[in-house]
Design a protein around this motif. Structure first.
Motif, PDB file in Angstrom:
ATOM      1  N   VAL A  65      14.169 -13.887  12.763  1.00 44.84           N
ATOM      2  CA  VAL A  65      13.284 -12.798  13.475  1.00 44.84           C
ATOM      3  C   VAL A  65      12.628 -11.905  12.630  1.00 44.84           C
ATOM      4  O   VAL A  65      13.184 -11.259  11.606  1.00 44.84           O
ATOM      5  CB  VAL A  65      14.114 -12.086  14.619  1.00 44.84           C
ATOM      6  CG1 VAL A  65      14.786 -12.858  15.673  1.00 44.84           C
ATOM      7  CG2 VAL A  65      15.353 -11.236  13.788  1.00 44.84           C
ATOM      8  N   GLN A  66      11.381 -11.532  13.191  1.00 45.31           N
ATOM      9  CA  GLN A  66      10.746 -10.369  12.301  1.00 45.31           C
ATOM     10  C   GLN A  66       9.930  -9.342  13.284  1.00 45.31           C
ATOM     11  O   GLN A  66       9.837  -9.690  14.501  1.00 45.31           O
ATOM     12  CB  GLN A  66       9.428 -11.228  11.777  1.00 45.31           C
ATOM     13  CG  GLN A  66       9.781 -12.352  10.810  1.00 45.31           C
ATOM     14  CD  GLN A  66      10.623 -11.705   9.505  1.00 45.31           C
ATOM     15  OE1 GLN A  66      10.289 -11.001   8.775  1.00 45.31           O
ATOM     16  NE2 GLN A  66      11.762 -12.306   9.399  1.00 45.31           N
ATOM     17  N   PRO A  67      10.257  -8.113  12.874  1.00 44.29           N
ATOM     18  CA  PRO A  67      10.084  -6.993  13.641  1.00 44.29           C
ATOM     19  C   PRO A  67       8.206  -6.824  13.628  1.00 44.29           C
ATOM     20  O   PRO A  67       7.563  -7.337  12.732  1.00 44.29           O
ATOM     21  CB  PRO A  67      10.330  -5.641  13.000  1.00 44.29           C
ATOM     22  CG  PRO A  67      10.578  -6.284  11.530  1.00 44.29           C
ATOM     23  CD  PRO A  67      10.566  -7.869  11.524  1.00 44.29           C
ATOM     24  N   PRO A  99      10.870  -9.121  19.217  1.00 48.03           N
ATOM     25  CA  PRO A  99      10.153 -10.177  19.973  1.00 48.03           C
ATOM     26  C   PRO A  99      10.297  -9.831  21.715  1.00 48.03           C
ATOM     27  O   PRO A  99       9.372 -10.161  22.396  1.00 48.03           O
ATOM     28  CB  PRO A  99      10.586 -11.510  19.587  1.00 48.03           C
ATOM     29  CG  PRO A  99      11.047 -11.382  18.282  1.00 48.03           C
ATOM     30  CD  PRO A  99      11.797 -10.072  18.375  1.00 48.03           C
ATOM     31  N   ASP A 100      11.474  -9.372  22.224  1.00 51.86           N
ATOM     32  CA  ASP A 100      11.669  -8.966  23.550  1.00 51.86           C
ATOM     33  C   ASP A 100      11.204  -7.958  23.902  1.00 51.86           C
ATOM     34  O   ASP A 100      11.292  -7.439  25.093  1.00 51.86           O
ATOM     35  CB  ASP A 100      13.156  -9.387  23.984  1.00 51.86           C
ATOM     36  CG  ASP A 100      14.016  -8.138  23.247  1.00 51.86           C
ATOM     37  OD1 ASP A 100      13.559  -7.237  22.494  1.00 51.86           O
ATOM     38  OD2 ASP A 100      15.200  -8.139  23.490  1.00 51.86           O
ATOM     39  N   GLY A 101      10.490  -7.117  23.038  1.00 49.09           N
ATOM     40  CA  GLY A 101       9.887  -5.805  23.320  1.00 49.09           C
ATOM     41  C   GLY A 101      10.784  -4.486  23.039  1.00 49.09           C
ATOM     42  O   GLY A 101      10.494  -3.421  23.125  1.00 49.09           O
ATOM     43  N   SER A 102      12.130  -4.740  22.860  1.00 42.84           N
ATOM     44  CA  SER A 102      13.123  -3.740  22.503  1.00 42.84           C
ATOM     45  C   SER A 102      12.659  -2.966  21.209  1.00 42.84           C
ATOM     46  O   SER A 102      12.255  -3.723  20.367  1.00 42.84           O
ATOM     47  CB  SER A 102      14.494  -4.001  22.699  1.00 42.84           C
ATOM     48  OG  SER A 102      14.766  -5.116  21.477  1.00 42.84           O
ATOM     49  N   GLY A 103      12.703  -1.877  21.031  1.00 39.36           N
ATOM     50  CA  GLY A 103      12.642  -1.235  19.669  1.00 39.36           C
ATOM     51  C   GLY A 103      13.440  -0.357  19.121  1.00 39.36           C
ATOM     52  O   GLY A 103      14.387   0.103  20.116  1.00 39.36           O
ATOM     53  N   GLU A 161      20.778  -7.212  16.184  1.00 39.53           N
ATOM     54  CA  GLU A 161      20.607  -7.141  17.638  1.00 39.53           C
ATOM     55  C   GLU A 161      19.367  -8.169  18.073  1.00 39.53           C
ATOM     56  O   GLU A 161      19.534  -8.868  19.311  1.00 39.53           O
ATOM     57  CB  GLU A 161      20.094  -5.717  18.374  1.00 39.53           C
ATOM     58  CG  GLU A 161      21.185  -4.758  18.192  1.00 39.53           C
ATOM     59  CD  GLU A 161      22.335  -4.920  19.366  1.00 39.53           C
ATOM     60  OE1 GLU A 161      21.745  -5.281  20.723  1.00 39.53           O
ATOM     61  OE2 GLU A 161      23.456  -4.784  19.075  1.00 39.53           O
ATOM     62  N   ALA A 162      18.372  -8.216  17.228  1.00 40.61           N
ATOM     63  CA  ALA A 162      17.359  -9.089  17.798  1.00 40.61           C
ATOM     64  C   ALA A 162      17.702 -10.723  17.532  1.00 40.61           C
ATOM     65  O   ALA A 162      17.396 -11.341  18.390  1.00 40.61           O
ATOM     66  CB  ALA A 162      16.032  -8.802  16.670  1.00 40.61           C
ATOM     67  N   LEU A 163      18.556 -11.027  16.441  1.00 38.72           N
ATOM     68  CA  LEU A 163      19.074 -12.229  16.458  1.00 38.72           C
ATOM     69  C   LEU A 163      20.006 -12.616  17.714  1.00 38.72           C
ATOM     70  O   LEU A 163      20.000 -13.698  18.279  1.00 38.72           O
ATOM     71  CB  LEU A 163      20.046 -12.502  15.045  1.00 38.72           C
ATOM     72  CG  LEU A 163      19.073 -12.515  13.692  1.00 38.72           C
ATOM     73  CD1 LEU A 163      19.831 -12.263  12.788  1.00 38.72           C
ATOM     74  CD2 LEU A 163      18.273 -13.618  13.693  1.00 38.72           C
ATOM     75  N   TRP A 164      20.793 -11.753  18.035  1.00 38.51           N
ATOM     76  CA  TRP A 164      21.702 -11.939  18.936  1.00 38.51           C
ATOM     77  C   TRP A 164      20.886 -12.050  20.551  1.00 38.51           C
ATOM     78  O   TRP A 164      21.172 -13.180  21.017  1.00 38.51           O
ATOM     79  CB  TRP A 164      22.578 -10.755  19.452  1.00 38.51           C
ATOM     80  CG  TRP A 164      23.670 -10.937  20.378  1.00 38.51           C
ATOM     81  CD1 TRP A 164      25.018 -11.761  20.289  1.00 38.51           C
ATOM     82  CD2 TRP A 164      23.567 -10.570  21.948  1.00 38.51           C
ATOM     83  NE1 TRP A 164      25.345 -11.524  21.485  1.00 38.51           N
ATOM     84  CE2 TRP A 164      24.762 -10.785  22.512  1.00 38.51           C
ATOM     85  CE3 TRP A 164      22.386  -9.767  22.459  1.00 38.51           C
ATOM     86  CZ2 TRP A 164      24.670 -10.580  23.842  1.00 38.51           C
ATOM     87  CZ3 TRP A 164      22.645  -9.433  23.892  1.00 38.51           C
ATOM     88  CH2 TRP A 164      23.914  -9.903  24.378  1.00 38.51           C
ATOM     89  N   THR A 165      19.771 -11.173  20.603  1.00 42.86           N
ATOM     90  CA  THR A 165      19.003 -11.646  21.859  1.00 42.86           C
ATOM     91  C   THR A 165      18.335 -12.905  21.794  1.00 42.86           C
ATOM     92  O   THR A 165      18.091 -13.476  22.736  1.00 42.86           O
ATOM     93  CB  THR A 165      17.968 -10.270  22.002  1.00 42.86           C
ATOM     94  OG1 THR A 165      18.821  -9.142  22.143  1.00 42.86           O
ATOM     95  CG2 THR A 165      17.057 -10.358  22.922  1.00 42.86           C
ATOM     96  N   ALA A 166      17.914 -13.238  20.591  1.00 39.95           N
ATOM     97  CA  ALA A 166      17.144 -14.577  20.558  1.00 39.95           C
ATOM     98  C   ALA A 166      18.177 -15.740  20.630  1.00 39.95           C
ATOM     99  O   ALA A 166      17.747 -16.974  20.602  1.00 39.95           O
ATOM    100  CB  ALA A 166      16.542 -14.463  19.067  1.00 39.95           C
ATOM    101  N   GLY A 167      19.471 -15.629  20.646  1.00 40.08           N
ATOM    102  CA  GLY A 167      20.559 -16.484  20.788  1.00 40.08           C
ATOM    103  C   GLY A 167      20.779 -17.356  19.676  1.00 40.08           C
ATOM    104  O   GLY A 167      21.227 -18.503  19.766  1.00 40.08           O
ATOM    105  N   VAL A 168      20.412 -16.634  18.381  1.00 39.31           N
ATOM    106  CA  VAL A 168      20.931 -17.352  17.199  1.00 39.31           C
ATOM    107  C   VAL A 168      21.983 -16.604  16.671  1.00 39.31           C
ATOM    108  O   VAL A 168      22.320 -15.389  17.071  1.00 39.31           O
ATOM    109  CB  VAL A 168      19.774 -17.482  16.424  1.00 39.31           C
ATOM    110  CG1 VAL A 168      18.867 -18.533  16.858  1.00 39.31           C
ATOM    111  CG2 VAL A 168      19.158 -16.114  15.981  1.00 39.31           C
TER     112      VAL A 168
END
Length: 135
Positions: free
Chosen positions: A32-34, A49-53, A81-88
């Motif tokens: 994931v990249q911000p 990527p899900d819009g959270s900041g 957090e972003a990786l978890w949200t992405a399901g990885v």
């Protein structure tokens, strides 16, 4: 990818350089990249990527190594957090001594900001110098 040059426009060249250093590691080893945006009220914010900041802070009065390790810790928090949200697997950066068990820890050793194994204390790399891994 985050546009750290935008930070220079808000008179934060030291912060921009530190963030570019940390983001080099994120780009080398994360799926994931911000997106970096400068919020007038909050300053620099990394968006997933899900819009959270998540806002980023730059502590004043600390050593250069401490400031870089602190920023790496904040980016690591965002990445997990972003990786978890992405399901990885929500582990970044991966510890080469203990794969898929825990991330490396940002810390300072001999005044240099480094990534180290939290179990053994072994230094893996200086922050900004993680080797590229396949994703």
């Amino acid at each position: 990818m985050a546009d750290v040059d935008a930070l220079v426009d808000v008179n934060e060249p030291e912060f921009a350089a530190a963030l570019a250093t940390v983001l080099r590691d994120l780009q080398a080893q994360s799926a994931v990249q911000p997106e970096l945006r400068i919020d007038p009220a909050y300053g620099p914010v990394l968006y997933a990527p899900d819009g959270s900041g998540q806002g980023l802070t730059h502590p004043r009065g600390a050593t250069t190594g401490d400031r870089l390790a602190n920023l790496a810790d904040q980016v690591q928090e965002w990445a997990v957090e972003a990786l978890w949200t992405a399901g990885v697997a929500a582990v970044w950066p991966h510890c080469p001594e203990h794969p898929n068990s825990h991330p490396l820890r940002a810390t300072v050793v001999d005044e240099a900001a480094v990534w180290a194994c939290p179990k053994s204390g072994a230094v893996v790399a200086r922050i900004g110098e993680l080797e590229r891994t396949p994703r």
